[in-house]
Design a protein around this motif. Structure first.
Motif, PDB file in Angstrom:
ATOM      1  N   ARG A  90       0.917  -1.283   0.007  1.00 22.77           N
ATOM      2  CA  ARG A  90      -0.052  -0.015  -0.097  1.00 22.77           C
ATOM      3  C   ARG A  90       0.975   1.369   0.009  1.00 22.77           C
ATOM      4  NH1 ARG A  90      -5.203   0.380   3.870  1.00 22.77           N
ATOM      5  NH2 ARG A  90      -5.925  -1.102   2.223  1.00 22.77           N
ATOM      6  N   GLU A  91       1.874   1.196   0.747  1.00 22.39           N
ATOM      7  CA  GLU A  91       3.082   2.391   0.839  1.00 22.39           C
ATOM      8  C   GLU A  91       3.541   2.566  -0.467  1.00 22.39           C
ATOM      9  OE1 GLU A  91       5.495   1.722   4.229  1.00 22.39           O
ATOM     10  OE2 GLU A  91       3.810   1.970   5.622  1.00 22.39           O
ATOM     11  N   GLU A  93       2.432   1.656  -3.306  1.00 19.74           N
ATOM     12  CA  GLU A  93       1.456   2.155  -4.238  1.00 19.74           C
ATOM     13  C   GLU A  93       1.330   3.759  -4.032  1.00 19.74           C
ATOM     14  OE1 GLU A  93      -1.121   2.086  -7.544  1.00 19.74           O
ATOM     15  OE2 GLU A  93       0.224   0.534  -6.741  1.00 19.74           O
ATOM     16  N   VAL A  94       1.148   4.256  -2.952  1.00 21.51           N
ATOM     17  CA  VAL A  94       1.008   5.701  -2.711  1.00 21.51           C
ATOM     18  C   VAL A  94       2.227   6.371  -3.017  1.00 21.51           C
ATOM     19  CG1 VAL A  94       0.840   7.364  -0.922  1.00 21.51           C
ATOM     20  CG2 VAL A  94      -0.544   5.326  -0.879  1.00 21.51           C
ATOM     21  N   TRP A  97       2.209   6.883  -6.977  1.00 24.18           N
ATOM     22  CA  TRP A  97       1.553   7.981  -7.242  1.00 24.18           C
ATOM     23  C   TRP A  97       1.836   9.325  -7.264  1.00 24.18           C
ATOM     24  CZ3 TRP A  97      -0.813   6.812 -11.677  1.00 24.18           C
ATOM     25  CH2 TRP A  97      -1.108   5.637 -11.844  1.00 24.18           C
ATOM     26  N   MET A 104      -2.969  13.879  -2.960  1.00 26.08           N
ATOM     27  CA  MET A 104      -3.409  12.652  -2.158  1.00 26.08           C
ATOM     28  C   MET A 104      -5.050  12.434  -2.433  1.00 26.08           C
ATOM     29  SD  MET A 104      -1.201  13.406   1.252  1.00 26.08           S
ATOM     30  CE  MET A 104      -0.694  15.158   0.813  1.00 26.08           C
ATOM     31  N   ILE A 107      -4.911  10.134  -5.286  1.00 25.33           N
ATOM     32  CA  ILE A 107      -4.589   8.954  -4.996  1.00 25.33           C
ATOM     33  C   ILE A 107      -5.818   8.247  -4.062  1.00 25.33           C
ATOM     34  CG2 ILE A 107      -2.788   7.404  -3.676  1.00 25.33           C
ATOM     35  CD1 ILE A 107      -1.005   9.854  -4.557  1.00 25.33           C
ATOM     36  N   HIS A 115      -8.436  10.578   1.393  1.00 21.76           N
ATOM     37  CA  HIS A 115      -7.000  11.416   1.256  1.00 21.76           C
ATOM     38  C   HIS A 115      -6.605  11.685   2.888  1.00 21.76           C
ATOM     39  CE1 HIS A 115      -9.897  14.996   2.702  1.00 21.76           C
ATOM     40  NE2 HIS A 115      -8.799  15.652   2.969  1.00 21.76           N
ATOM     41  N   ILE A 118      -4.797   8.422   2.992  1.00 24.26           N
ATOM     42  CA  ILE A 118      -3.515   8.766   2.200  1.00 24.26           C
ATOM     43  C   ILE A 118      -2.479   9.610   2.963  1.00 24.26           C
ATOM     44  CG2 ILE A 118      -2.741   9.371  -0.280  1.00 24.26           C
ATOM     45  CD1 ILE A 118      -4.340   7.003  -0.096  1.00 24.26           C
ATOM     46  N   LYS A 122       1.344   8.477   3.466  1.00 23.95           N
ATOM     47  CA  LYS A 122       2.252   9.015   3.026  1.00 23.95           C
ATOM     48  C   LYS A 122       3.447   9.329   4.139  1.00 23.95           C
ATOM     49  CE  LYS A 122       3.168  13.528   2.295  1.00 23.95           C
ATOM     50  NZ  LYS A 122       2.618  14.812   2.222  1.00 23.95           N
TER      51      LYS A 122
END
Length: 131
Positions: A90-91, A93-94, A97, A104, A107, A115, A118, A122
């Motif tokens: 997951r990290e 993928e963030v 992007w 955010m 994403i 967000h 996200i 982040k």
């Protein structure tokens, strides 16, 4: 490197990468050889490097531009060297992007998360990369 520096580099990564590409192309398109090599002009005296010399000023401007390109490349390589520290899917993928320049909110919509969630992911990415 502290977390604020990593966060700033992540924010700037996308535009710096594209700027380096464009600046390199523009610097390579220009004929860097400004001195005549053949004919009558080749035998004429060359500029002595007077501070008002337009050729000297152009050379200095281009040199400054190359220094800027190298500074951007250094920042880009620093982020790229820290990408291995992010192992969570997951990290990752963030992070992907973020490096693509997405917000955010975008994403979050893409991943089906808020967000603010996200933002927390982040923050975890930045902690991992600054460690």
């Amino acid at each position: 490197m502290n977390k604020w520096q990593v966060e700033d580099l992540l924010k700037d990564y996308h535009w710096k990468l594209h700027s380096v590409k464009i600046m390199r192309e523009s610097m390579n398109e220009v004929n860097v050889s400004m001195v005549a090599q053949y004919g009558l002009q080749a035998a004429m005296p060359k500029g002595s490097g007077d501070p008002s010399d337009p050729i000297l000023k152009e050379v200095e401007r281009r040199d400054d531009r190359w220094k800027k390109i190298h500074a951007f490349e250094k920042d880009i390589q620093l982020i790229q060297s820290k990408l291995k520290k992010v192992e969570n899917e997951r990290e990752a993928e963030v992070l992907h992007w973020l490096l693509e320049g997405k917000s955010m909110r975008w994403i979050g919509m893409h991943m089906g998360l808020s967000h603010t969630h996200i933002q927390r992911i982040k923050d975890a990415v930045i902690r991992n990369m600054s460690a």
